[in-house]
Structures are given as C-alpha cells and as structure tokens.
Design a protein around this motif. Sequence first.
Motif, PDB file in Angstrom:
ATOM      1  N   PRO A   1     -35.799   9.620  31.077  1.00 31.71           N
ATOM      2  CA  PRO A   1     -35.290  10.584  32.062  1.00 31.71           C
ATOM      3  C   PRO A   1     -35.863  10.305  33.446  1.00 31.71           C
ATOM      4  O   PRO A   1     -37.007   9.860  33.590  1.00 31.71           O
ATOM      5  CB  PRO A   1     -35.772  11.936  31.507  1.00 31.71           C
ATOM      6  N   SER A   2     -35.054  10.548  34.465  1.00 30.57           N
ATOM      7  CA  SER A   2     -35.504  10.293  35.842  1.00 30.57           C
ATOM      8  C   SER A   2     -35.234  11.486  36.752  1.00 30.57           C
ATOM      9  O   SER A   2     -35.203  11.335  37.976  1.00 30.57           O
ATOM     10  CB  SER A   2     -34.810   9.044  36.401  1.00 30.57           C
ATOM     11  N   LEU A   3     -35.030  12.662  36.148  1.00 35.32           N
ATOM     12  CA  LEU A   3     -34.753  13.852  36.955  1.00 35.32           C
ATOM     13  C   LEU A   3     -35.909  14.141  37.900  1.00 35.32           C
ATOM     14  O   LEU A   3     -35.705  14.543  39.053  1.00 35.32           O
ATOM     15  CB  LEU A   3     -34.494  15.051  36.037  1.00 35.32           C
ATOM     16  N   SER A   4     -37.128  13.923  37.419  1.00 37.00           N
ATOM     17  CA  SER A   4     -38.303  14.176  38.255  1.00 37.00           C
ATOM     18  C   SER A   4     -38.463  13.132  39.354  1.00 37.00           C
ATOM     19  O   SER A   4     -39.257  13.320  40.284  1.00 37.00           O
ATOM     20  CB  SER A   4     -39.565  14.210  37.384  1.00 37.00           C
ATOM     21  N   ASP A   5     -37.727  12.016  39.251  1.00 37.45           N
ATOM     22  CA  ASP A   5     -37.824  10.963  40.267  1.00 37.45           C
ATOM     23  C   ASP A   5     -36.880  11.179  41.443  1.00 37.45           C
ATOM     24  O   ASP A   5     -36.930  10.413  42.420  1.00 37.45           O
ATOM     25  CB  ASP A   5     -37.523   9.593  39.641  1.00 37.45           C
ATOM     26  N   LEU A   6     -35.995  12.164  41.356  1.00 39.72           N
ATOM     27  CA  LEU A   6     -35.083  12.439  42.470  1.00 39.72           C
ATOM     28  C   LEU A   6     -35.902  12.917  43.666  1.00 39.72           C
ATOM     29  O   LEU A   6     -36.539  13.976  43.616  1.00 39.72           O
ATOM     30  CB  LEU A   6     -34.040  13.479  42.066  1.00 39.72           C
ATOM     31  N   ALA A   7     -35.870  12.136  44.726  1.00 30.47           N
ATOM     32  CA  ALA A   7     -36.785  12.341  45.857  1.00 30.47           C
ATOM     33  C   ALA A   7     -36.197  13.293  46.888  1.00 30.47           C
ATOM     34  O   ALA A   7     -35.941  12.905  48.039  1.00 30.47           O
ATOM     35  CB  ALA A   7     -37.122  10.993  46.490  1.00 30.47           C
ATOM     36  N   PHE A   8     -35.991  14.551  46.502  1.00 29.39           N
ATOM     37  CA  PHE A   8     -35.407  15.515  47.436  1.00 29.39           C
ATOM     38  C   PHE A   8     -36.379  15.867  48.560  1.00 29.39           C
ATOM     39  O   PHE A   8     -35.959  16.312  49.624  1.00 29.39           O
ATOM     40  CB  PHE A   8     -34.994  16.781  46.698  1.00 29.39           C
ATOM     41  N   GLY A   9     -37.671  15.692  48.322  1.00 29.78           N
ATOM     42  CA  GLY A   9     -38.656  16.019  49.349  1.00 29.78           C
ATOM     43  C   GLY A   9     -39.162  14.822  50.109  1.00 29.78           C
ATOM     44  O   GLY A   9     -40.100  14.939  50.904  1.00 29.78           O
ATOM     45  N   SER A  10     -38.537  13.673  49.913  1.00 26.71           N
ATOM     46  CA  SER A  10     -39.002  12.450  50.562  1.00 26.71           C
ATOM     47  C   SER A  10     -38.638  12.443  52.042  1.00 26.71           C
ATOM     48  O   SER A  10     -37.589  12.967  52.441  1.00 26.71           O
ATOM     49  CB  SER A  10     -38.389  11.230  49.867  1.00 26.71           C
ATOM     50  N   PRO A  11     -39.485  11.846  52.870  1.00 26.65           N
ATOM     51  CA  PRO A  11     -39.123  11.710  54.299  1.00 26.65           C
ATOM     52  C   PRO A  11     -37.939  10.768  54.507  1.00 26.65           C
ATOM     53  O   PRO A  11     -37.375  10.733  55.607  1.00 26.65           O
ATOM     54  CB  PRO A  11     -40.405  11.138  54.932  1.00 26.65           C
TER      55      PRO A  11
END
Length: 654
Positions: A303-313
Amino acid sequence: MGNSDYHTPRGVAVPPPKPFCWAVRTALKETFFPDDPFRQFKNQPPSRKFVLGLQYLMPILEWAPRYTFQSFKSDLVAGITIASLAVPQGISYANLASLPPIVGLYSSFVPPLIYAMFGSSRDVAVGTIAVASLLLTSMIGGVVNPYENPKLYFQLAVTATFFSGVLQTALGLLRLGFIVDFLSHATIVGFMGGAATIVCLQQLKGMLGLVHFTRGTDMVSVLKSVFTQVHQWRWESAVLGCLFLFFLLLTRYFSKRKPAFFWINAMAPLMSVILGSILVYLTHAEKHGVQVIGHLKKGLNPPSLSDLAFGSPYLVTAIKTGAVTGIIALAEGIAVGRSFSMFKNYHIDGNKEMIAFGMMNIAGSCTSCYLTTGPFSRTAVNFNAGCKSAVSNIVMATAVMITLLFLTPLFHYTPLVVLSSIIIAAMLGLIDYEAAIHLWKVDKFDFVVCMSAYIGVVFVSVEIGLTIAVTMSMLRLLLSLARPRTHVLGNIPNTMTYRSIDQYPNANTVPGMLILHIDAPIYFANSNYLRERITRWIYEEEDRVKSCGEANLHYVILDMSAVGSIDTSGMSMLDEVKKDLDKRGLKLVLANPGSEVMKKLDKTEFIQNIGQEWIYLTVGEAVGACNFMLHTCKRTPPTLSMPPAVELTAQDNV
C-alpha cells in the motif's frame, strides 16, 4: 395565399417561444449528454433503475452473465500473450520514469483489474506508456533528483498519479470529455514523434553503459551528455544492445509481413529479457561494464496511501504533472479504444472510459503504481491475439501476480541495455513520418502545428513542445471563428442551385444581385470582420459591374444556411449592414436563416425593420423574388413594398 399575379416566396417561420428553463435544460443536455445515456432508465421500476445504474458504472455486471467458456479460451491466450509483453515493458518504462523497476510490474497488476470492472472496451490492454514515463522524469525530476532522493521522488510520482486519476474521473462524471478533443491529430502526431525521439536518445545511456547522465529532456542536453563522456562508453554494452535491437526490429518486420505470426513480435521483448539474463549470468558480464537490474523483491503491491505527499512543498509540481500526464493518457487511451472498437463494430462510451482510467489510477496510486492507460502496443497485441472481452486484462494481471510472487529473482541478471533496446524498438513505431507527410499534402497549417510540437519537444522540453502545439491549435480554432469564410455564389446553369463561383467556375452571377454565403456562426469575435468583408464585397462587385458594363447592383442576398447561431454583436452587425445598404440605395435580403437566428431576429425586431417579405427559405426563392421586382416594377428596389407572400413554383424562379 395571396394574389397569384405576384410570384414571391413563402415566408420563413419564427420558432414558437419556449420557457427559459426548458431552453437551459435542452442546451445542457445537448452539451453534456448528446448520446442521452439515461434513456434506458425511462419507465423502469426503482429496483431495475438501481441495477441499470450499477451496470452503467461497472459494465462488467452487464456482460459477465453472458460470458462463455469459448470466449474465455480466446481471452486466456490473449492475456498470456500481452503478459509476455507487459512484464519487460513494465520494467523498461519504470526505468525510463526513474522509478524502481518493480513499480513497473506493480502497475501491470492492480490497474488492469480495475479497468476490467469499469472499462467499456473489449480490446484495450492496460499498462504504462513511455510518454507519461518521460513526463514524470522531466517534470518531477526537474525539482527532485530521483537518484539522490528516491523516496520523495516516488511519493511525488504516486501523488501525480492520484491527481491524474481524480482529473480523469471528474472529466468522465461531469461529461467533459470534449476537452480532450482540443488535442488535435496534428498535435498528437508531432508530440508523440518528438517524445519518441527524445526517449530513444535517452536510451543511449543504457546502450553505452553510462552511469552519469543529464536530467534534461532536450536533444542538445542529451547529446552533450553522451559525447562529453566518450571515454566512459562500454563497447560490451553497445554490442549487446545493438544485437538485441536488431533482433526486436527483425521480429517486428517479420510479423508485419506475416500477420499470422504476430505473436513472434509480441514475445520478442520477453525473449530478449530471458536471453539477455542467461547471457549475462553465464559470462558474468555485469563485472565487465554491463549494468543489470539487480534485486527485485518478491510480493504483491504494497500500500502507498501514506506516501501520497499532500503536504509536500512540491505538491503544485505533482498536481501539474498529474494534469498534463492525465490528459495525455486520456487522449491516447480513448483514441486507441475507439480505433479498435471500429474494427469489431461496437461502441465505447468515452466518458465511461475516462471514469475507468481515473478509477484505476486512483487505485494504482494507493498501491504503489504510477500512471497507466491503454497503450497502442499492448492493445494491438491483445486485438491480434483474438481477445473477446476485458477478461484478457484479468488474465494478464494474474500472470503478473505470479511473476511478482515467484519469478522476480529471475530478473536479477537482466541487463539494462536490453531494456533500452526494448524501449527504442517500441518508440521507433511512434515516429509516424508518413502521417507528417500526409499532413503536409492535406493541410499545411496542421503540418506546421505538428512540426512545432515535434521541434518544441526535441529542442526545448516535453512540456513546452506540448504547450506550443496546443496553443497553435487553439489559435487556429480562434482564427476560424474570428475570420470565417465568405463566398460569392452564382447560379449553376439550367438549375436552381447556387454555389461558390470559386469552386464552380461555370456558375453565373445574377445581374443586379450580389449573393454572399457566410460560412460560420456570427459572434462578437467576427461581427466586425464580417461587416467589413461584406462592405468590401459590395465595393468589388460595383467596380466589376462598372468595368463590365452590366446592370447596376440592387440587391445583396445573404445566404445564412451555415449560420447556426448569432449573438447580440452579430445582430448589431446586421443592423449596421442594413443601414449602410439603405444609404447606398441597395436592399438587404436574407435567405434560409436557422431557427436560433430567427429567434434573435424576432426578439430584436430586426424582422420588422427589414420586413418579413425580405426573408426567404432558399437562395433560389430570394433570387426569383428579386428578379420579379427588377423586371416587373422597373424601379429602385429599396422604395418598393413587397406584395403578400404566395407559393413559389420552380417555373416561376426559372
């Protein structure tokens, strides 16, 4: 209908007024639901509507109950065949996208299963594509180095895939698929050709065994990187790459000459991987400069749901990359699906396809996959292998699953140069020079658009090349609206037909009349141009009449059969033209205005201004009535009032 001594045509009817809500509802329906997808829900009980709704969203529920064992046998063969192509291509394209090779296999497992449930095409085979892989490297790799910070790069790649899926799904649900149509054929030919050229050049890194390479995607940067490292070229890698590239091109040539042996070309990439791995293992070539894939971990997609970088610059870069790659993937996937559906004479729903592609990319982004669509190469193999339904995608996914669970260690010794050869062989087929030559013969502007896209991609960047091509296509669209064509019409001898005198040199102009055909809707963008162009036509006609000694000009007839709509600026233009003609002692006559135009003419009281008797159903009727006034009344037309309308016969017009 009136005094039969007069030979004037019947009037043009004004459509009856409709309620505003009805007009808005009709306009929205024609814009977003031209195929009326909800007609099957009419007069159905609620339970049946629920079932039909599920079948609409998930077409597999509709065709699965009718699925037969005979179809499964065909899909089994097709699925295994495309799996043999999917495995090496998946690894190769992941390497092109600067992602771990295992991600390419992940992307050939989950997305095909999702598409099998939501897709409406029987032939599309799902997988990664080279252009999207190149765009990931170009756009995300421009802000994050995939080799120095691979974790963040992977996170941005799956985040871009997520936003691609969201965009694709939204376009399908909102019925906005026509946006994809703004990527014209010329744009796609040039863009694909340019991207394929850059991809081939970038594979020189693998072919020559180079370790350090530019992250730029323009030809100058790539060639500079290649030729400034001449001392690091590995002849072992180059020889091996050329041998496998020759093998792949030879199998493609043979399969084209003998279509029954299509499977040879389909199996060639996997055979190259197997042979290359065996060769490297036996000769220990990895110790002599031949780079290999190395360890691939076993197991299914994590799973990679936690890798979705919604808070990334770098979230904005991920969104932009997702939007661009998503549109490109839609354009290719839908075009491929429609092309192959025509061969089997069935219909696919473009909006359903968008939802299917969007759902599989959303699911893929949560299961360590990057962008997938329906690539032409896999779909062509699937079609030629005799697939009957989307079950072939399920078979392919099952074969990839077995590979992930048990066979990944076998790819340890796969040389990267073989992957480069596979990519080059696939990309050479995307450089469609024959299509470019055809564009040159048919439409020079389309050829310019095509070459602009190609040159922009090759010499600047993938994004800039695409932007240039789309901008030029939009410019052409705007020019066609802002500068519509107008033609002078003449009478084809011995008929009542009126056609352009440029197209039909034997067409005769009618004495005392100038007949103009307007070839587009009249809007604010072209109303001033049309007013000036009509005035210019009148000047030119008056000069021609004087030089030839013909009868003076009395009537200007506007053929409005191609004017589908008109706005308030267009109405003002017609009013100005009429006033100008009145000052010149000429009479404006309209022929065949459509229903939308008649509504505007009626609401602005232009009909009362020009007179109902000066609006006709056809050019022939208008000419007949004007001839009657010229030859019977023997006076200046604008001072005349027309008699009551009667039926016009063909003999009267002649």
